[in-house]
Write a protein that holds these residues in place. Structure first.
Motif, PDB file in Angstrom:
ATOM      1  N   VAL A  64      44.910  37.183  47.474  1.00  0.00           N
ATOM      2  CA  VAL A  64      44.895  37.614  46.073  1.00  0.00           C
ATOM      3  C   VAL A  64      46.002  38.603  45.748  1.00  0.00           C
ATOM      4  O   VAL A  64      46.213  38.928  44.573  1.00  0.00           O
ATOM      5  CB  VAL A  64      43.532  38.233  45.685  1.00  0.00           C
ATOM      6  CG1 VAL A  64      42.401  37.289  46.031  1.00  0.00           C
ATOM      7  CG2 VAL A  64      43.324  39.587  46.356  1.00  0.00           C
ATOM      8  N   MET A  83      42.047  39.771  37.255  1.00  0.00           N
ATOM      9  CA  MET A  83      42.400  38.574  38.006  1.00  0.00           C
ATOM     10  C   MET A  83      43.297  37.700  37.147  1.00  0.00           C
ATOM     11  O   MET A  83      42.868  37.215  36.090  1.00  0.00           O
ATOM     12  CB  MET A  83      41.137  37.811  38.403  1.00  0.00           C
ATOM     13  CG  MET A  83      40.129  38.665  39.164  1.00  0.00           C
ATOM     14  SD  MET A  83      38.719  37.723  39.776  1.00  0.00           S
ATOM     15  CE  MET A  83      37.966  37.250  38.223  1.00  0.00           C
ATOM     16  N   ASP A  90      39.609  30.337  43.837  1.00  0.00           N
ATOM     17  CA  ASP A  90      39.051  31.653  43.534  1.00  0.00           C
ATOM     18  C   ASP A  90      37.602  31.563  43.049  1.00  0.00           C
ATOM     19  O   ASP A  90      36.954  32.596  42.851  1.00  0.00           O
ATOM     20  CB  ASP A  90      39.888  32.359  42.471  1.00  0.00           C
ATOM     21  CG  ASP A  90      41.292  32.697  42.932  1.00  0.00           C
ATOM     22  OD1 ASP A  90      42.232  32.505  42.139  1.00  0.00           O
ATOM     23  OD2 ASP A  90      41.448  33.133  44.089  1.00  0.00           O
TER      24      ASP A  90
END
Length: 123
Positions: A64, A83, A90
């Motif tokens: 990430v 995000m 994910d």
């Protein structure tokens, strides 16, 4: 005791963004390091990101890094996970967690957990 409540999950298309929030109540939030973890169906819970009590020195999982940003607002007893550039991989239930002292990336090092919020990324 620390109670943690996550929010902000949902369904998003690949490439999109979401911001998760985790509000803490109970003992002094600012004294805890905070972490985000996730668990996909059939997989073990995995580390995503962590941040220390001052809000400095964030640390990310390689999967990430560069896409997700962890931050905190001690005045609001809240930790965030921004995000971006989301991918189908994910997709998971995202959990926030709290622990005394320093940051950590192992789930067993965390003392308190929220109930989780579902993030689904469609392709």
């Amino acid at each position: 005791q620390v109670q943690l409540v996550e929010s902000g999950g949902g369904l998003v298309e690949a490439g999109g963004s979401l911001r998760l929030s985790c509000v803490a109540s109970g003992r002094t939030f600012s004294s805890y390091a905070m972490g985000w973890f996730r668990q996909a169906p059939g997989k073990e819970r995995e580390f995503v990101a962590t941040i220390n009590w001052t809000g400095s020195s964030p640390y990310y999982a390689g999967s990430v890094k560069g896409r997700f940003t962890i931050s905190r607002d001690n005045a609001k007893n809240t930790v965030y996970l921004q995000m971006n550039s989301l991918k189908p991989e994910d997709t998971a239930v995202y959990y926030c967690a709290a622990r005394s002292y320093n940051i950590a990336s192992r789930s067993e090092d965390y003392e308190y957990w929220g109930q989780g919020t579902q993030v689904t990324v469609s392709s």
